[in-house]
Design an enzyme around this catalytic site. Structure first.
Site, PDB file in Angstrom:
ATOM      1  N   LYS A 106       0.841  -1.193   0.000  1.00  0.00           N
ATOM      2  CA  LYS A 106       0.000   0.000   0.000  1.00  0.00           C
ATOM      3  C   LYS A 106       0.880   1.247   0.000  1.00  0.00           C
ATOM      4  O   LYS A 106       1.766   1.385   0.852  1.00  0.00           O
ATOM      5  CB  LYS A 106      -0.919  -0.021   1.215  1.00  0.00           C
ATOM      6  CG  LYS A 106      -1.882  -1.197   1.227  1.00  0.00           C
ATOM      7  CD  LYS A 106      -2.605  -1.323   2.555  1.00  0.00           C
ATOM      8  CE  LYS A 106      -3.487  -0.124   2.816  1.00  0.00           C
ATOM      9  NZ  LYS A 106      -4.212  -0.251   4.105  1.00  0.00           N
ATOM     10  N   ILE A 107       0.618   2.133  -0.945  1.00  0.00           N
ATOM     11  CA  ILE A 107       1.418   3.342  -1.086  1.00  0.00           C
ATOM     12  C   ILE A 107       0.474   4.549  -1.115  1.00  0.00           C
ATOM     13  O   ILE A 107      -0.435   4.604  -1.948  1.00  0.00           O
ATOM     14  CB  ILE A 107       2.246   3.318  -2.390  1.00  0.00           C
ATOM     15  CG1 ILE A 107       3.145   2.082  -2.428  1.00  0.00           C
ATOM     16  CG2 ILE A 107       3.054   4.598  -2.537  1.00  0.00           C
ATOM     17  CD1 ILE A 107       3.868   1.891  -3.759  1.00  0.00           C
TER      18      ILE A 107
END
Length: 337
Positions: free
Chosen positions: A86-87
């Protein structure tokens, strides 16, 4: 639509994945901090072994740092086919997304609040794009329209991206996600557990159980423990004590040879008190007049007992087995196990 659990609480996670059909788990550093987790890496490894797909944060101030953090976590022993990084969306974030996707890794670009942000993530090849519906609505924005626009963009332009409906606050959000046609939703356990609840379903199910019980359970299986019989040599006062001991509003009065003389009820007591006063409490039970007791065989099903209650309009029926009294069936016993 994929269904993810959104949590860092180990008890919740274990409970949720006992369902056997959840597609994966999303978690955040904020969730972990709230749960008092100090060993983040150890927790990630533990979670990776109990969920089908794990979505975890890969933080960094630029694309290179994000890439290094993703590979550092992979070196913990994570399966790259079952791990989604997750960014948070940003220019460096979508650059990192492109780099990781070129390496064959899975990426969720999240904390998305605008269609433009979503577009950049889609064009960078994000596996998932994750707008936060609840947070947007908290700020007064039309989050559902944003979600719908993101789904439409994926469909119209053919991006290989799944739109994830996140920041779910309540059951209605799940219905919104289904109606819009999102590809993935991640929900907290409290909401997940509410998805099968409906009052009409509960009422109908309870009715099915009651009706099945009436057709399958025998009278002897429904009567309460204890055989509320008393000798006719006892007084009415003694009978009241026995009623209290047995927890019944009635007792079976027997003669010396064990045969039944009749049934004495709390209704009989009230009528006698009204008619003759308190002095009748010392009167022996054998001195009273009794109607022939209504009885039913212990081995018949409850449906037959219900028909007898309806026919006779009484609240209690004597239960016999081989002609001998074995207990009392109260009309309430038809409703309760």
């Amino acid at each position: 639509m994929e269904l993810y659990l959104d949590s860092a609480n180990m008890k919740e996670i274990e409970e949720g994945f006992k369902l056997g059909f959840l597609d994966g788990l999303t978690t955040t550093p904020t969730f972990m901090q709230k749960e008092g987790i100090t060993d983040i890496d150890g927790t990630i490894v533990k979670l990776s072994k109990i969920v089908p797909v794990l979505q975890i944060e890969a933080l960094g101030s630029n694309a290179d740092e994000i890439k290094r953090e993703a590979y550092r976590q992979l070196e913990l022993g994570l399966d790259p086919k079952k791990t989604v990084f997750k960014i948070p969306v940003s220019l460096e974030g979508v650059r990192a997304c492109k780099i990781l996707r070129n390496d064959g890794l899975l990426v969720n670009v999240h904390l998305v609040y605008t269609l433009q942000q979503a577009y950049m993530a889609m064009h960078a090849g994000a596996t998932y794009v994750c707008p936060l519906v609840g947070r947007l609505q908290d700020q007064g924005h039309d989050a559902l329209t944003l979600i719908e626009q993101c789904v439409d963009a994926v469909d119209y332009y053919g991006y290989d991206t799944k739109i994830m409906f996140s920041s779910v606050r309540h059951n209605e959000h799940v219905r919104n996600a289904i109606n819009i046609g999102v590809h993935t939703i991640t929900v907290p356990l409290k909401v997940l557990k509410s998805l099968t609840e409906n009052n009409f379903t509960q009422v109908g199910t309870e009715q099915f159980f009651r009706d099945t019980r009436m057709m399958m359970v025998k009278v002897k299986e429904a009567i309460r423990p204890g055989n509320p019989t008393v000798s006719n040599e006892l007084t009415i006062k003694d009978a009241i004590v026995k009623m209290t001991e047995y927890g019944f509003g009635t007792v079976i009065v027997t003669q010396k040879d064990g045969s039944v003389q009749g049934i004495f009820t709390d209704g009989d007591l009230r009528r006698l008190l009204q008619k003759d006063g308190e002095h009748i409490l010392n009167k022996k039970l054998k001195e009273l007049e009794y109607k022939a007791p209504i009885s039913i065989d212990a081995n018949v099903i409850l449906n037959e007992a219900a028909a007898l209650f309806k026919k006779t309009n009484v609240d209690n029926i004597m239960v016999t087995d081989g002609g001998k009294p074995v207990g009392m069936l109260d009309i309430q016993d038809l409703k309760n196990d």
